[in-house]
Design an enzyme around this catalytic site. Structure first.
Site, PDB file in Angstrom:
ATOM      1  N   TYR A  57      -9.435  15.152  -6.550  1.00 33.38           N
ATOM      2  CA  TYR A  57      -8.662  14.449  -7.588  1.00 33.38           C
ATOM      3  C   TYR A  57      -7.915  15.462  -8.466  1.00 33.38           C
ATOM      4  CZ  TYR A  57      -7.592  11.471 -11.625  1.00 33.38           C
ATOM      5  OH  TYR A  57      -6.953  10.795 -12.641  1.00 33.38           O
TER       6      TYR A  57
ATOM      7  N   LYS B  43      -3.831  15.945  -8.849  1.00 33.58           N
ATOM      8  CA  LYS B  43      -3.138  15.725 -10.125  1.00 33.58           C
ATOM      9  C   LYS B  43      -2.431  17.002 -10.595  1.00 33.58           C
ATOM     10  CE  LYS B  43      -3.851  11.361 -10.800  1.00 33.58           C
ATOM     11  NZ  LYS B  43      -2.710  10.433 -10.885  1.00 33.58           N
TER      12      LYS B  43
ATOM     13  N   ASP C  18       0.846  -1.193   0.000  1.00 37.28           N
ATOM     14  CA  ASP C  18       0.000   0.000   0.000  1.00 37.28           C
ATOM     15  C   ASP C  18       0.883   1.246   0.000  1.00 37.28           C
ATOM     16  OD1 ASP C  18      -1.728   2.125   0.563  1.00 37.28           O
ATOM     17  OD2 ASP C  18      -3.021   0.878   1.826  1.00 37.28           O
TER      18      ASP C  18
HETATM   19  P1  NAD Z   1      -6.583   1.677 -12.551  1.00 38.24           P
HETATM   20  O1  NAD Z   1      -7.583   1.863 -11.473  1.00 38.24           O
HETATM   21  O2  NAD Z   1      -6.817   0.665 -13.609  1.00 38.24           O
HETATM   22  O3  NAD Z   1      -5.133   1.422 -11.930  1.00 38.24           O
HETATM   23  C1  NAD Z   1      -4.655   2.076 -10.773  1.00 38.24           C
HETATM   24  C2  NAD Z   1      -3.843   1.073  -9.972  1.00 38.24           C
HETATM   25  O4  NAD Z   1      -3.334   1.728  -8.813  1.00 38.24           O
HETATM   26  C3  NAD Z   1      -4.701  -0.103  -9.494  1.00 38.24           C
HETATM   27  O5  NAD Z   1      -4.158  -1.336  -9.934  1.00 38.24           O
HETATM   28  C4  NAD Z   1      -4.696   0.035  -7.992  1.00 38.24           C
HETATM   29  O6  NAD Z   1      -4.727  -1.212  -7.306  1.00 38.24           O
HETATM   30  C5  NAD Z   1      -3.411   0.812  -7.733  1.00 38.24           C
HETATM   31  N1  NAD Z   1      -3.484   1.512  -6.451  1.00 38.24           N
HETATM   32  C6  NAD Z   1      -4.483   2.326  -6.023  1.00 38.24           C
HETATM   33  N2  NAD Z   1      -4.263   2.703  -4.760  1.00 38.24           N
HETATM   34  C7  NAD Z   1      -3.095   2.119  -4.366  1.00 38.24           C
HETATM   35  C8  NAD Z   1      -2.347   2.128  -3.157  1.00 38.24           C
HETATM   36  N3  NAD Z   1      -2.759   2.783  -2.059  1.00 38.24           N
HETATM   37  N4  NAD Z   1      -1.186   1.424  -3.115  1.00 38.24           N
HETATM   38  C9  NAD Z   1      -0.756   0.722  -4.194  1.00 38.24           C
HETATM   39  N5  NAD Z   1      -1.446   0.672  -5.365  1.00 38.24           N
HETATM   40  C10 NAD Z   1      -2.607   1.360  -5.443  1.00 38.24           C
HETATM   41  O7  NAD Z   1      -6.406   3.128 -13.176  1.00 38.24           O
HETATM   42  P2  NAD Z   1      -5.711   3.635 -14.526  1.00 38.24           P
HETATM   43  O8  NAD Z   1      -6.763   4.241 -15.346  1.00 38.24           O
HETATM   44  O9  NAD Z   1      -4.795   2.613 -15.085  1.00 38.24           O
HETATM   45  O10 NAD Z   1      -4.883   4.848 -13.904  1.00 38.24           O
HETATM   46  C11 NAD Z   1      -3.475   4.916 -13.841  1.00 38.24           C
HETATM   47  C12 NAD Z   1      -3.094   6.350 -13.539  1.00 38.24           C
HETATM   48  O11 NAD Z   1      -3.558   7.209 -14.592  1.00 38.24           O
HETATM   49  C13 NAD Z   1      -3.723   6.918 -12.261  1.00 38.24           C
HETATM   50  O12 NAD Z   1      -2.774   7.720 -11.596  1.00 38.24           O
HETATM   51  C14 NAD Z   1      -4.869   7.761 -12.784  1.00 38.24           C
HETATM   52  O13 NAD Z   1      -5.224   8.783 -11.894  1.00 38.24           O
HETATM   53  C15 NAD Z   1      -4.288   8.294 -14.061  1.00 38.24           C
HETATM   54  N6  NAD Z   1      -5.277   8.740 -15.059  1.00 38.24           N
HETATM   55  C16 NAD Z   1      -6.204   7.883 -15.569  1.00 38.24           C
HETATM   56  C17 NAD Z   1      -7.089   8.337 -16.550  1.00 38.24           C
HETATM   57  C18 NAD Z   1      -8.117   7.430 -17.200  1.00 38.24           C
HETATM   58  O14 NAD Z   1      -8.940   7.919 -17.994  1.00 38.24           O
HETATM   59  N7  NAD Z   1      -8.126   6.140 -16.948  1.00 38.24           N
HETATM   60  C19 NAD Z   1      -7.019   9.657 -16.985  1.00 38.24           C
HETATM   61  C20 NAD Z   1      -6.060  10.496 -16.432  1.00 38.24           C
HETATM   62  C21 NAD Z   1      -5.179  10.029 -15.478  1.00 38.24           C
END
Ligand code: NAD
Length: 255
Positions: free
Chosen positions: A155, A159, A63
């Protein structure tokens, strides 16, 4: 397994939508991946897949709200492989709501995971990289960190901080041979994006098809679109790029 020939990268959120694609991209380019994620089962499935073609990845579940875990990810890479070429801080959580819908716990959790963990991993990584030939760090921010969307105050603020923090570090440590940048993804088709639709009671497939029409390129981003940008910034092809926040959103920048 010290193998000084093989480059090493630490990737957080490695079991998520973008994280899996990022790990695959680094492995395809000959890296060994230290893969971190809170979801131990999905993480082990991810590294099992990466290891089908050789010894390419180590699962390090934990975590990121724990400072000890953040630092251990970096220390494990160094003690196992003797090197740390790249770090990708990709893990994140999306917190929905206006300020009136955001509890103290929501705020702290968002900033602990999205920002404070990056402070811990970057500090450890920079301390090593500056004395070992430099390296690259990419932190995943969001288009919403630059152009905030509605009703996601915590959020978007977290970011925005990731983007600015990355640009500060990029400036401070370019002279140490460490290129530090942020990537700001737009709407990318991952479990995080789909969870928002489910949360609002929409069918995710229909919602993704509808949303695709609003992007000037006519589709949502794929995790691979982000993995390519992250790998590019980590590679020598980006040797003069440091202290930037790269927007990857198919020209859909205003929400
Ligand atoms: P996702 O939810 O598929 O993956 C995020 C991962 O982070 C998960 O596997 C989760 O288990 C892990 N995680 C969360 N909290 C945690 C913790 N406390 N300790 C360890 N691991 C933890 O999301 P994604 O869409 O692949 O997002 C990846 C990144 O991209 C994130 O930072 C997200 O904010 C950013 N993002 C996503 C989008 C989108 O449209 N999907 C857009 C902009 C930015």
């Amino acid at each position: 397994m010290k193998n000084p020939e093989k480059k090493t990268v630490v990737v957080t959120g490695a079991a998520g939508g973008m994280g899996q694609a990022i790990c695959k991209r680094f492995v395809a380019n000959g890296y060994f991946v230290i893969a971190g994620d809170a979801n131990a089962k999905r993480l082990i499935d991810t590294t099992d897949e990466l290891n089908r073609s050789g010894q390419n990845a180590l699962a390090k579940p934990g975590d990121l709200r724990s400072k000890a875990y953040c630092e251990d990810l970096i220390d494990t890479a160094i003690s196992l492989t003797g090197r740390l070429d790249a770090l990708v801080n990709n893990a994140g959580v999306i917190t929905r709501g206006t300020i009136l819908e955001t509890s103290d716990e929501d705020w702290d959790r968002t900033f602990d995971i999205n920002l404070k963990s990056i402070f811990y991993t970057c500090r450890r990584a920079v301390a090593f990289m500056k004395d070992h030939g430099g390296g690259s760090i990419v932190n995943i921010s969001s288009t919403w960190g630059i152009y905030p969307g509605p009703t996601h105050a915590a959020y978007c603020a977290s970011k925005a901080a990731v983007a600015t923090f990355s640009r500060c570090l990029g400036r401070d440590h370019a002279g140490d041979g460490i290129r530090i940048n942020a990537v700001c993804p737009g709407e990318i088709d991952t479990p995080m994006l789909r969870s928002g639709f489910i949360h609002r009671g929409f069918d995710p497939d229909t919602a993704v098809a509808e949303l695709s029409k609003s992007n000037p390129l006519g589709r949502l981003g794929d995790p691979e679109d982000i993995a390519d940008a992250v790998y590019f910034l980590s590679s020598d092809a980006a040797r003069f790029i440091a202290g930037t926040a790269l927007e990857v959103h198919g020209a859909k920048a205003v929400y």
